[in-house]
Design a protein around this motif. Structure first.
Motif, PDB file in Angstrom:
ATOM      1  N   LEU A  26       6.030  -7.819   6.680  1.00  0.00           N
ATOM      2  CA  LEU A  26       6.579  -6.552   6.185  1.00  0.00           C
ATOM      3  C   LEU A  26       5.578  -5.985   5.185  1.00  0.00           C
ATOM      4  CD1 LEU A  26       8.777  -4.414   5.426  1.00  0.00           C
ATOM      5  CD2 LEU A  26       9.700  -6.116   3.833  1.00  0.00           C
ATOM      6  N   VAL A  27       5.157  -4.753   5.393  1.00  0.00           N
ATOM      7  CA  VAL A  27       4.237  -4.101   4.450  1.00  0.00           C
ATOM      8  C   VAL A  27       5.010  -2.982   3.755  1.00  0.00           C
ATOM      9  CG1 VAL A  27       2.027  -2.931   4.138  1.00  0.00           C
ATOM     10  CG2 VAL A  27       2.310  -4.568   6.014  1.00  0.00           C
ATOM     11  N   ILE A  28       5.006  -2.998   2.436  1.00  0.00           N
ATOM     12  CA  ILE A  28       5.759  -1.999   1.663  1.00  0.00           C
ATOM     13  C   ILE A  28       4.788  -0.964   1.107  1.00  0.00           C
ATOM     14  CG2 ILE A  28       7.345  -1.644  -0.276  1.00  0.00           C
ATOM     15  CD1 ILE A  28       7.983  -4.703  -0.038  1.00  0.00           C
ATOM     16  N   GLY A  29       4.899   0.284   1.543  1.00  0.00           N
ATOM     17  CA  GLY A  29       4.039   1.360   1.050  1.00  0.00           C
ATOM     18  C   GLY A  29       3.112   1.873   2.129  1.00  0.00           C
ATOM     19  N   GLY A  30       3.244   3.150   2.459  1.00  0.00           N
ATOM     20  CA  GLY A  30       2.406   3.752   3.510  1.00  0.00           C
ATOM     21  C   GLY A  30       1.342   4.653   2.941  1.00  0.00           C
ATOM     22  N   GLY A  31       0.652   4.184   1.889  1.00  0.00           N
ATOM     23  CA  GLY A  31      -0.577   4.835   1.436  1.00  0.00           C
ATOM     24  C   GLY A  31      -1.730   4.234   2.230  1.00  0.00           C
ATOM     25  N   ILE A  32      -2.962   4.475   1.784  1.00  0.00           N
ATOM     26  CA  ILE A  32      -4.119   3.989   2.548  1.00  0.00           C
ATOM     27  C   ILE A  32      -4.097   2.466   2.659  1.00  0.00           C
ATOM     28  CG2 ILE A  32      -5.745   3.835   0.578  1.00  0.00           C
ATOM     29  CD1 ILE A  32      -6.908   5.340   3.786  1.00  0.00           C
ATOM     30  N   ASN A  33      -3.698   1.783   1.576  1.00  0.00           N
ATOM     31  CA  ASN A  33      -3.776   0.318   1.606  1.00  0.00           C
ATOM     32  C   ASN A  33      -2.716  -0.291   2.512  1.00  0.00           C
ATOM     33  OD1 ASN A  33      -6.063  -0.197   0.003  1.00  0.00           O
ATOM     34  ND2 ASN A  33      -4.905   0.298  -1.847  1.00  0.00           N
ATOM     35  N   GLY A  34      -1.464   0.173   2.374  1.00  0.00           N
ATOM     36  CA  GLY A  34      -0.406  -0.354   3.240  1.00  0.00           C
ATOM     37  C   GLY A  34      -0.695  -0.063   4.707  1.00  0.00           C
ATOM     38  N   ALA A  35      -1.152   1.166   4.981  1.00  0.00           N
ATOM     39  CA  ALA A  35      -1.438   1.539   6.371  1.00  0.00           C
ATOM     40  C   ALA A  35      -2.592   0.701   6.929  1.00  0.00           C
ATOM     41  CB  ALA A  35      -1.760   3.032   6.460  1.00  0.00           C
ATOM     42  N   ALA A  36      -3.610   0.453   6.105  1.00  0.00           N
ATOM     43  CA  ALA A  36      -4.757  -0.347   6.568  1.00  0.00           C
ATOM     44  C   ALA A  36      -4.324  -1.787   6.856  1.00  0.00           C
ATOM     45  CB  ALA A  36      -5.870  -0.322   5.519  1.00  0.00           C
ATOM     46  N   ILE A  37      -3.435  -2.316   6.031  1.00  0.00           N
ATOM     47  CA  ILE A  37      -2.964  -3.700   6.244  1.00  0.00           C
ATOM     48  C   ILE A  37      -2.137  -3.774   7.527  1.00  0.00           C
ATOM     49  CG2 ILE A  37      -1.458  -5.518   5.326  1.00  0.00           C
ATOM     50  CD1 ILE A  37      -2.295  -4.419   2.479  1.00  0.00           C
ATOM     51  N   ALA A  38      -1.235  -2.796   7.706  1.00  0.00           N
ATOM     52  CA  ALA A  38      -0.397  -2.801   8.910  1.00  0.00           C
ATOM     53  C   ALA A  38      -1.272  -2.695  10.160  1.00  0.00           C
ATOM     54  CB  ALA A  38       0.599  -1.640   8.855  1.00  0.00           C
ATOM     55  N   ARG A  39      -2.285  -1.831  10.097  1.00  0.00           N
ATOM     56  CA  ARG A  39      -3.185  -1.663  11.258  1.00  0.00           C
ATOM     57  C   ARG A  39      -3.933  -2.959  11.548  1.00  0.00           C
ATOM     58  NH1 ARG A  39      -8.968   0.503  11.425  1.00  0.00           N
ATOM     59  NH2 ARG A  39      -9.275   1.064  13.613  1.00  0.00           N
ATOM     60  N   ASP A  40      -4.501  -3.550  10.510  1.00  0.00           N
ATOM     61  CA  ASP A  40      -5.281  -4.774  10.699  1.00  0.00           C
ATOM     62  C   ASP A  40      -4.393  -5.875  11.285  1.00  0.00           C
ATOM     63  OD1 ASP A  40      -6.466  -7.372  10.139  1.00  0.00           O
ATOM     64  OD2 ASP A  40      -7.963  -6.299   8.950  1.00  0.00           O
ATOM     65  N   ALA A  41      -3.195  -6.051  10.709  1.00  0.00           N
ATOM     66  CA  ALA A  41      -2.309  -7.127  11.174  1.00  0.00           C
ATOM     67  C   ALA A  41      -1.865  -6.875  12.617  1.00  0.00           C
ATOM     68  CB  ALA A  41      -1.099  -7.223  10.252  1.00  0.00           C
ATOM     69  N   ALA A  42      -1.571  -5.619  12.942  1.00  0.00           N
ATOM     70  CA  ALA A  42      -1.130  -5.312  14.306  1.00  0.00           C
ATOM     71  C   ALA A  42      -2.275  -5.539  15.301  1.00  0.00           C
ATOM     72  CB  ALA A  42      -0.631  -3.869  14.381  1.00  0.00           C
TER      73      ALA A  42
END
Ligand SMILES: Cc1cc2nc3c(=O)[nH]c(=O)nc-3n(C[C@H](O)[C@H](O)[C@H](O)COP(=O)(O)OP(=O)(O)OC[C@H]3O[C@@H](n4cnc5c(N)ncnc54)[C@H](O)[C@@H]3O)c2cc1C
Length: 539
Positions: A12-28
Motif C-alpha cells: 500500500l502506498v500512501i500519497g500520490g505525489g511524485i514519490n508515491g507514484a514513482a514507488i507504485a510504478r516501480d513496484a508494479a
C-alpha cells in the motif's frame, strides 16, 4: 470501488505525489500487487509547486552533497531519455559579477557538475565573454558584468503529467490507483517491539470508509507523513521539517534560464516557461497545513527586488500569478532552512520502533523520485521474502507511456503534421497536442469527442474537448482545477484563466452529468483553488 480492493495487497502506498507514484510504478513493474491512494488529486501537493527542474542541484555542491548531486544527475539523464515529451534540455546562463561571485568559484562548480554527470546527452559547460553573454541575454544588467558561464539541465514541462503517466504505467502493470481517497488510520498488529503493519482504513469523497489489507506500507504523504502516522508519531520528534518556497510568474522576457544570487547570498532561478518567466524560489520555515500556503507580499517583493538587480528593464512588476510549495525535508532542527540536507531518508519503522512492514519517506526531490522508489521497493521485496525482486530494476530503462521510440525532435515534426492532417486542426494546436501527450496524442484524439464537436468552443489556443474527455475518462480528473492545473497547464494565467475554465466546466458538466447547482458548486471550488495563485496587492 470493487470488493477486491480490500486486498490483501503486497504494498500500500500512501500519497500520490511524485514519490508515491514513482514507488507504485516501480513496484508494479516488478510484479507486486499494489494499491496507491491519494487524498486529493494526483500531484496536487508539493509536487505541483516546484521549479520544474530535473537537475543535479548546482547549489547543493555548496552543501558538499556530492553523492546527491551525482545521483540526481543520473536521474536527470534518465528522465531526458525516458520521458522526452515531458522533460527537455534547458540552457542556463550564470552571469558573473565579481562582487557577487568569483569567476573561479563558478568555473570550479561547473567543472565538478560536469565531472559528476558521467553519462550525459546534454552539452557540456561553456564560458562566455561579456559581449557574448549580452548577445544571449540582452536584458541583463551590463554594468560590472565580467562574463558568464553556461550549462544545461532538464526542464520538466509538466511535473503533474509526469505523475499522471507514472500512475498510468502502474495501472498498466495491474496496480490499483485511487485518487480522492484518504488514509484515515493505519492498522498495526502486535505489541511493543513486535508489531507489524497489516493495512489501513480508507475514506472516499462520499464519506464511505473501508479497510484494506497490505503486507507492506509506504507512507509517502510528503508534508503530511506525521499526520498519517497519527498515534504512532506521538512522543517522537516530527519526521519532517517544513520550509516554504514561492515562485512568481511575469511576462516572458528570456529564452534561456538564469541562475543568480540574491542580496542575502541565496541562489535563485529565472526560468522561461510557456508565455511566462518563473522567478523563484525562497526557503523559510513553515508551520501549519501546507495546503494553506500562499506567497506573502514580502516574499513577492523579495523576488522582484532580487531579480531587478540583474534585469533592471524586465517586466518584473507585472506579476501574473504566484504559487507557494512546502518542502518536507529531513528534520534537522539546528540547521538553517537553506542548509537542511536535500537528501532523502527512508525511515524504517521496523528497525527503529519494531513495526515491521512500514516505511516513512523524509525529504526527496522530483528529480530523484525514481532512485528513491527503487530503494524503497528493494526494502519491500526483502520484507516480503522475495529478495529476487531486489535484483530487478525495471525503471532504469522503462520509457514512460507517451515516450516515442525515435528521437524526440524528429518525432515531434512527424507527429505534428500527422495530427494536423488527420484531425483537421491548425499546426499550433497539433504541436501542443503532440508535445503534451507524446505518442498518446492518438489516444487523446480518439477519446470519443471529436476536436471542436462539443458545442461551446474554447478561446483560440485553448484545449480541445477530447483532451478534457481523456482527462476525465482515463486520468481521473474530477474537478475543473484537476484539468486546468494538473492535466494541462491552462490554469497558469491571471485569475486561473477564467474564460477557458468556464468552457472546461461546461464540457466536464456534459461528461460527468453535473446539473446547474453542481456546476455552480464546481465553479466556486475552482475559484477557491485559484486563490492559491493570487497576486498580493502592493503594500
Ligand atoms: C518551491 C519548491 C521548489 C522545488 N523545486 C524542485 C525542482 O526544481 N526539482 C526537484 O527535483 N525538486 C524540487 N522540489 C522538491 C519537490 O517538489 C518535492 O521533493 C516533491 O514534490 C515531494 O513529492 P512527494 O510525493 O514526497 O510529496 P507531495 O507531492 O506533497 O505528495 C504527497 C501526497 O500525499 C497526499 N496525502 C497526504 N495525506 C494523505 C492521506 N492521509 N491519505 C492519502 N494521501 C495523502 C497529499 O495529498 C499529497 O498529494 C521543490 C520543492 C519546492 C517546495
Amino acid at each position: 470501488v470493487q470488493a477486491a480492493d480490500a486486498g490483501p495487497f503486497d504494498l500500500l502506498v500512501i500519497g500520490g505525489g511524485i514519490n508515491g507514484a514513482a514507488i507504485a510504478r516501480d513496484a508494479a513493474l516488478r510484479g507486486l500487487s499494489v494499491l496507491l491512494v491519494e487524498r486529493d488529486d494526483w500531484a496536487g501537493g508539493t509536487t505541483a509547486k516546484s521549479s520544474r527542474l530535473a537537475h543535479g542541484g548546482l547549489r547543493y555542491l555548496e552543501l558538499l552533497e556530492f553523492a546527491l548531486v551525482r545521483e540526481a544527475l543520473e536521474d536527470r539523464e534518465r528522465l531526458l531519455t525516458q520521458a522526452p515529451h515531458l522533460v527537455r534540455p534547458l540552457r542556463f546562463v550564470y552571469p558573473i559579477y565579481p562582487e557577487v561571485v568569483a569567476k573561479r568559484t563558478v568555473r570550479l562548480g561547473l567543472w565538478l557538475y560536469d565531472v559528476l554527470s558521467r553519462r550525459k546527452s546534454l552539452p557540456k559547460r561553456g564560458h562566455l565573454s561579456k559581449r557574448a553573454a549580452l548577445e544571449l541575454v540582452p536584458t541583463l544588467e551590463p554594468a560590472r558584468l565580467a562574463g558568464a558561464a553556461t550549462f544545461f539541465d532538464g526542464q520538466i514541462q509538466s511535473v503533474e503529467r509526469l505523475v499522471v503517466e507514472m500512475v498510468a504505467d502502474a495501472r498498466r502493470h495491474n496496480a490499483t490507483a485511487l485518487s480522492r481517497t484518504t488514509v484515515v488510520g493505519l492498522e498495526i498488529e502486535g505489541s511493543g517491539r513486535d508489531r507489524r503493519a497489516t493495512g489501513a482504513r480508507l475514506r472516499d469523497e462520499t464519506g464511505r470508509e473501508w479497510a484494506v489489507h497490505a503486507k507492506a506500507i509506504v507512507n509517502a504523504a510528503g508534508c503530511w507523513v506525521d499526520d498519517v502516522l497519527g498515534p504512532l508519531a506521538a512522543g517522537r520528534p516530527p519526521k519532517i521539517r517544513k520550509t516554504k518556497g514561492i515562485h512568481i510568474a511575469v511576462p516572458r522576457f528570456l529564452d534561456v534560464a538564469l541562475m543568480v544570487r540574491a542580496k542575502d547570498g541565496r541562489s535563485f532561478f529565472v526560468l522561461p516557461w510557456g508565455d511566462d518567466c518563473i522567478v523563484g524560489t525562497t526557503d523559510t520555515d513553515f508551520g501549519g497545513d501546507a495546503r494553506d500556503a500562499v506567497a506573502s507580499p514580502a516574499e513577492v517583493a523579495y523576488l522582484v527586488d532580487s531579480a531587478r538587480r540583474y534585469f533592471p528593464a524586465a517586466p518584473l512588476d507585472q506579476v501574473r500569478y504566484t504559487y507557494a510549495g512546502v518542502r518536507a525535508l529531513v528534520n534537522q532542527p539546528k540547521v538553517s532552512e537553506s542548509n537542511v540536507t536535500r537528501r532523502h531518508i527512508v525511515y524504517d519503522h521496523g528497525r527503529e520502533e519494531g513495526i515491521a512492514g512500514l516505511w516513512t519517506l523524509q525529504g526527496g526531490k522530483i528529480t530523484t523520485a525514481r532512485t528513491l522508489a527503487e530503494e524503497v521497493v528493494d526494502f519491500v521485496g526483502r520484507h516480503l521474502g522475495r529478495s529476487e525482486l531486489a535484483r530487478l530494476h525495471p525503471t532504469r530503462r522503462a520509457p514512460y507511456p507517451g515516450a516515442p521510440a525515435e528521437a524526440w525532435d524528429g518525432f515531434v515534426v512527424r507527429a505534428t503534421s500527422e495530427a494536423e492532417r488527420e484531425l483537421g486542426i491548425d499546426a499550433q494546436a497539433a504541436h501542443r497536442l503532440v508535445s503534451t501527450y507524446g505518442t498518446r496524442w492518438r489516444d487523446v484524439a480518439a477519446c470519443g469527442v471529436k476536436p471542436g464537436a462539443a458545442g461551446v468552443a474554447a478561446p483560440a489556443g485553448g484545449p480541445m474537448p477530447c483532451e478534457v474527455a481523456f482527462a476525465v475518462r482515463e486520468e481521473d480528473a474530477r474537478h475543473v482545477a484537476d484539468f486546468m492545473f494538473r492535466r494541462s497547464g491552462f490554469g497558469f494565467a491571471p485569475g486561473g484563466n477564467p474564460d477557458v475554465a468556464r468552457v472546461v466546466l461546461s464540457w466536464m458538466a456534459g461528461l460527468l452529468g453535473w446539473d446547474a447547482a453542481r456546476q455552480a458548486e464546481e465553479w466556486r471550488l475552482y475559484q477557491g483553488e485559484t486563490t492559491h495563485f493570487y497576486v498580493p496587492s502592493p503594500g
